[in-house]
Design a protein around this motif. Structure first.
Motif, PDB file in Angstrom:
ATOM      1  N   LYS A  52      45.407  46.884  46.954  1.00  0.00           N
ATOM      2  CA  LYS A  52      44.002  47.089  46.582  1.00  0.00           C
ATOM      3  C   LYS A  52      43.493  48.428  47.091  1.00  0.00           C
ATOM      4  O   LYS A  52      42.298  48.663  47.140  1.00  0.00           O
ATOM      5  CB  LYS A  52      43.143  45.961  47.151  1.00  0.00           C
ATOM      6  N   GLU A  54      43.905  49.645  50.226  1.00  0.00           N
ATOM      7  CA  GLU A  54      43.685  49.675  51.668  1.00  0.00           C
ATOM      8  C   GLU A  54      45.023  49.793  52.389  1.00  0.00           C
ATOM      9  O   GLU A  54      45.932  49.005  52.153  1.00  0.00           O
ATOM     10  CB  GLU A  54      42.965  48.400  52.108  1.00  0.00           C
ATOM     11  N   TYR A  89      44.510  52.218  37.947  1.00  0.00           N
ATOM     12  CA  TYR A  89      44.547  52.539  39.375  1.00  0.00           C
ATOM     13  C   TYR A  89      45.944  52.387  39.954  1.00  0.00           C
ATOM     14  O   TYR A  89      46.402  53.195  40.731  1.00  0.00           O
ATOM     15  CB  TYR A  89      43.562  51.642  40.134  1.00  0.00           C
TER      16      TYR A  89
END
Length: 147
Positions: A52, A54, A89
């Motif tokens: 995600k 992180e 992404y």
């Protein structure tokens, strides 16, 4: 982008901030068994993420992990990637397995001939040892000297 604070948080007191810019997206790479998500920085290399965006608390796998082989092959082959899933992404890191090198050895274990095809990677290609008839053989391990 990752920011690392060094020293005091106030620049006037002599603290410093290092900003490391990374790619705008994360990558997904697999060795066919396990899948890793990582962020790529040209300066610091890969950092594992949770998928995600992180960065994990432990951003680097152990030294013997197959992750490093996959990432190094991907980097050496030009860091090819394509969009993965619905969003742009996350990108799939694409690399080709290097070809196998074949070495012909005699009864003493000396190499008589070798075939390292185009794309052979000295660090990451598999090596296959055969006898003069083309049958695969295992190399004998050297015994350590006793003193």
């Amino acid at each position: 982008m990752t920011c690392i604070h060094i020293g005091s948080s106030c620049l006037a007191r002599g603290g410093a901030i290092i900003s490391a810019f990374s790619d705008a997206h994360d990558y997904r790479i697999t060795d066919g068994v396990r899948i890793w998500h990582f962020d790529w920085s040209d300066r610091f290399g890969p950092s594992l993420t949770n998928g995600k965006g992180e960065i994990r608390a432990k951003p680097y796998p152990p030294e013997g992990s197959p992750f490093w082989r996959c990432v190094m092959l991907w980097q050496r082959q030009g860091k090819r990637s394509e969009a993965f899933g619905a969003g742009a992404y996350l990108r799939a890191a694409i690399f080709d397995q290097p070809p196998v090198g074949t070495y012909t050895i005699d009864d003493r274990g000396l190499i008589l001939n070798f075939d390292e095809p185009e794309g052979f990677d000295e660090d990451y290609s598999e090596r296959r040892y055969v006898d003069r008839d083309g049958c695969q053989v295992g190399l004998r391990r050297r015994r350590g000297r006793r003193e």
